[in-house]
Every structure is written in C-alpha cells, then in structure tokens.
Design a protein around this motif. Sequence first.
Motif, short mmCIF file in Angstrom:
data_model
loop_
_atom_site.label_atom_id
_atom_site.label_comp_id
_atom_site.label_asym_id
_atom_site.label_seq_id
_atom_site.Cartn_x
_atom_site.Cartn_y
_atom_site.Cartn_z
N LYS A 260 55.75 68.49 81.18
CA LYS A 260 56.34 67.30 81.53
C LYS A 260 56.04 66.24 80.49
N PHE A 261 56.84 65.50 79.94
CA PHE A 261 55.92 64.46 78.75
C PHE A 261 57.64 64.10 78.27
N TYR A 262 57.47 62.76 77.97
CA TYR A 262 58.54 62.51 76.82
C TYR A 262 58.83 60.83 77.08
N GLY A 263 59.50 60.88 76.14
CA GLY A 263 59.64 58.36 75.74
C GLY A 263 58.31 58.58 75.43
N SER A 264 57.83 58.99 75.20
CA SER A 264 55.88 58.34 74.12
C SER A 264 55.91 57.13 73.20
N LYS A 265 54.89 56.44 73.47
CA LYS A 265 54.94 55.68 72.42
C LYS A 265 53.59 55.49 71.74
N THR A 266 53.25 54.92 71.10
CA THR A 266 51.75 54.98 70.45
C THR A 266 51.23 53.25 70.02
N PHE A 267 50.36 52.89 70.31
CA PHE A 267 49.73 51.29 69.36
C PHE A 267 48.31 51.93 69.35
N PHE A 268 47.81 50.71 68.06
CA PHE A 268 46.87 51.23 67.02
C PHE A 268 45.72 49.74 67.92
N ASP A 269 45.03 49.97 68.27
CA ASP A 269 44.19 49.52 69.44
C ASP A 269 42.96 48.48 68.46
N LYS A 270 42.96 48.06 68.05
CA LYS A 270 42.65 46.89 66.95
C LYS A 270 41.16 47.22 67.88
N GLU A 271 41.23 46.23 68.44
CA GLU A 271 40.29 45.79 69.59
C GLU A 271 38.69 47.76 69.72
N LYS A 272 39.22 48.61 69.65
CA LYS A 272 38.22 50.02 69.58
C LYS A 272 38.76 51.14 68.57
N LYS A 273 39.13 50.30 67.79
CA LYS A 273 39.52 51.15 66.32
C LYS A 273 40.28 52.79 66.97
N ARG A 274 41.24 52.90 67.28
CA ARG A 274 41.62 54.31 68.03
C ARG A 274 43.51 53.54 68.04
N ARG A 275 43.90 54.95 68.05
CA ARG A 275 45.44 54.59 68.84
C ARG A 275 45.18 55.15 69.54
N VAL A 276 46.38 55.03 70.71
CA VAL A 276 46.33 55.36 71.79
C VAL A 276 47.80 55.55 71.90
N LEU A 277 47.79 57.06 72.96
CA LEU A 277 49.29 57.52 73.23
C LEU A 277 49.85 57.38 75.18
N TRP A 278 50.97 56.86 74.84
CA TRP A 278 51.69 56.84 76.17
C TRP A 278 52.72 57.87 76.61
N GLY A 279 52.57 58.23 77.60
CA GLY A 279 54.18 58.79 78.12
C GLY A 279 54.22 58.66 78.98
N TRP A 280 55.65 59.50 79.24
CA TRP A 280 56.08 59.03 81.12
C TRP A 280 56.71 60.79 81.18
N VAL A 281 56.28 61.33 82.71
CA VAL A 281 56.29 62.39 83.16
C VAL A 281 57.47 62.04 84.97
N ASN A 282 58.21 62.78 84.54
CA ASN A 282 59.82 62.79 85.48
C ASN A 282 58.94 63.66 86.76
N GLU A 283 59.83 64.07 87.36
CA GLU A 283 59.27 64.60 88.64
C GLU A 283 59.82 65.88 88.37
N SER A 284 59.83 66.99 89.46
CA SER A 284 59.32 67.94 89.76
C SER A 284 60.69 68.57 90.95
N SER A 285 61.11 67.57 91.69
CA SER A 285 61.19 67.42 93.14
C SER A 285 62.80 66.86 92.96
#
Length: 508
Positions: A260-285
């Motif tokens: 369960k994963f959708y609508g994801s976004k990433t950004f470049f974290d220049k503070e720690k020189k990494r690419r970070v991913l966020w994702g949304w998880v919906n309900e199963s009920s």
Amino acid sequence: MASVEFTDPNAPMVYNGIYHLFYEWSTSGPVYGGIVWAHATSTDLVNWMHHEIAIVPSEPFDIKSVWSGSATIINGKPVILYTGIIKSNQWNYQVQDMAVPKNLSDPYLVEWNKLVEHNPVMKPTDGVNVSAFRDPSTGWKGPDGIWRVTIGSQVGNNGVSLLFRSDDFIHWTKAEEPLHWAKDTGIWECPLFFPVAVDGKEGLDTSVVGSSVKHVFKVGLDSAKHEYHTIGTYNPKMDKYTPDNRSIDNASGLRFDYGKFYGSKTFFDKEKKRRVLWGWVNESSCAADYIKKGWSGLQLVPRTLWLAENGKQLKLWPVEEIERLRTKRVSLQSQVMKRCSILEVPGLTASQADVDVKFELPKLKDAEIMDPSWVNPQLLCSSKPASVQGKSGPFGLLALASKKFEEQTAIFFRVFNHQNNYVVLMCSDQSRSSLEKSNDQTTYGACIDVDPHHDNMLSLRSLIDHSIVESYGVDGKAVISARVYPKLAIDNEARLYVFNNGTEDVKS
C-alpha cells in the motif's frame, strides 16, 4: 487533529536546516473531500510540529480545490507549484498555480502567498485534456539555463508526461513533445523525475546531468492505484527521457513499494547529500470504520534511495534518524532454523518494533525449480502463503501475532532456481492479519534478483507500528508496506516470531 483524512505528501524540502512536509488534508472528515494543504516541520524527520493550513481554495484559479504539487529551490528560495481546480462548464478543469513564502525570515515558512497576478502559470492548452492535467514535478534547470517541469496527463489511454519550460519560473511554455509517454497506461499522476548517481549512495540535486548519472521516472496509475518507475537516460538537448531496455514501462514495472503506497514525492536533502522519498499509505478497512475512529491515511517513514550496484533497480532504506526511536535492544544468537520450526523473539513490545534479521542464502541446488508461468509475484504469494510448505522457504517473520496464531502478518522469503539463477520471492501475507474479515487482507509480493557473490545473506528489516508493517528485503531491493488491524494481537498481547516452514534448514 480530529476527523480528517491525510493523503498525498506534497512539496517536501529542506530549507535553512528545517524539513518541511505539506500534505493533502480533507477538511470534510476522514473521507476524501474539501482538500487543503496542511503543513508540518521537523529538524530530524522524526519529531514534527504542525502549523496552520498553508494553502486553501480561495481564488478563481483554485477555488474548487487544491491538489498535489512540488517545491523547487530557486536562487536559494523555495517556490511551490500546485494543481488548482477552477470553476468551468468543463468538468474538473485543472490548472497549475504558484505560491511563495510570505516571510523568508520566518524559519517555519508558515504563511504562503499565491502569485495572484500570474496564476494560473500553466493552463491545459493545445488540446490537453482539462481533467487530466495535474501534479507538477519539482523543477530542474537544463545546461541552457532554462527551467523545466513535467505534469501528469493522458492522451487517449496513453499516459503522458507533459513538459513545460520557463526562463523565470513564472512564464511557462508547453513543449511540442512530452518528456515521456507509454502506451495503454491510463492517466499518469504525481510524476517524479530526478537523477541518481551511477556509483555510490549520495543523492543529487534535481538539475544534475551527465555521464555519471542515470535518471528515474515515476508515475502513479490512477486505475490501478499503485506506482511504477523506470531507470533510464535523459537527453537534455532533446528533452527526452528513454528507459533502459531492461526497464519495464507499464504496471508490471519496478515499484518504490509493492504494498500500500501512493502519491509519492522525493526531494534532494542538501544537508545530508541524500534523496529522500515520502509516500502515503491508505486504509485497509471500510469507510464506516475510519469515520468511526475519526481519521484515515498516514505518511510512511521517509526513505533514502539510491541506484543499486547492478544498475537495474533502486535500493530504499528508512532514513537513519528513525533509529533514534530505538530504546530496548533485544538480540538473538545466530542459529539453524530446522524444518517447520518457529522461535518467539522475547523481551520486546512487538506492537512497536524495528526488527532486523538475516538468513543465510540456501544452496542453489536445494532450491525449488521456478515454473516459467509464475510471472506475477503477488499472485504467487497468494497461492503460496506462509502456511504452504516449500523447499527453500517460506522463512521469515510473523509480526503482530496472537498467542494462538489466530492473527499474524507473515513477511517471508522463498528461494527458487530459475535457469540456474537465484530468484527470491518476498511476500507480505495479510490473509490472517485480523479476525475482522471485512478488511482488505491482500497478500503482496515482489521478485528480487539475487547475486550469490554479493547477496549471500537475505536481510529482512520490518518497522512494525500497531497497524503498519513496512518491510525491506535484501538490503532494500524490495519494500512492501501493509495496513493491518488485529483484534487480539494488540499492545502487549502482540508477539513476534522467526519461522521456517521449508523442508530445508535455514541459518538465521
């Protein structure tokens, strides 16, 4: 916050050492509707401060709703592009709007101004489907100094990533040709386009191009409600993205998460020189359940991502800051798990745990031969759940398990011999996750290519948090997130087990 629904993460960024996450928030309750942009900030990606609503429908260019968008840092200042829905005699008319911080000296950037004199900055002209024109990406600047963004759309039944260019990030022109498209994939939502280093884990700014990078292109499929991505090459002169021959460019392609994963976004974290991913998880009920509890939808743990050594896929891993949540450490000595054996992990609160286990890769000659017809890993996991004995597997974890095993969420591996190569099937089996059978209890699966010279151990890390089980297989080559709602295996009644239900012994 009470009686709300959280959905797509939007415009994640780091600015002056503070992380920002915006997200769609349903003001009409825990069922989707009345969308605004909520806003939270953090200094460590773990502890978050919620602020007042950042963007609400208020102007002719977004009066019906504000939908997903992205942030771009321009000359050191953040700018947000987002989709606005306007009043029109054409249904669901979508445009792209811009917002900037009201006060850059405010470290939390609480207030945002819409550029009323310029909005909408992009319209669905030149025959673009007005109801399929949404979710602008983070911008990138080409070697020619011109900015680009891509927007999800649809032509016929083909998914299309429209390309827009601008000298000043305000006045935009649609390119004649899209950045990319694929046949019979339906509308593309929440497109992402970013570079990854060919070697190493270090993240890259979105504008980086060159021979030492590959590019990742991700879209959400509205019809299937899951995302897929390809890895390929970007030609900045032609403004064309071309997936590698081995990248599948349809719903069977690679995923950031096979659960369960959708609508994801990433950004470049220049503070720690990494690419970070966020994702949304919906309900199963069902909707009635989350109306009763007053909320629905969550943001999953942020993840770093980078290109795997084989260059064929990405690896994903929870951001290192999550380890700060660890308190009591429990360790088990390495041992051989005999056939059909199970071992409880004692001394921890199994309803909230960060579990890391490793299994020694079985010998190839002992692995079950893979049937060529087994092409869909999710169906294979459904037909071979944790209760079905195999040869080299299933072995893994039973999370959120009740005392008599009436409830359990199994995360496990099976190893197959496919033309004298290893194929590892990773499954998240929710078929027995709850006594409440009205819940969605889908079993998820992914196939992982394993190189015996580098992957002699099969690692499995699971982040367990009451109703969420996020599992990372083989050092992050595959991730599966699940939503489960046990009735018995809750709080101190939840248990965690390591198991082997194969006929071959497995060393853990």
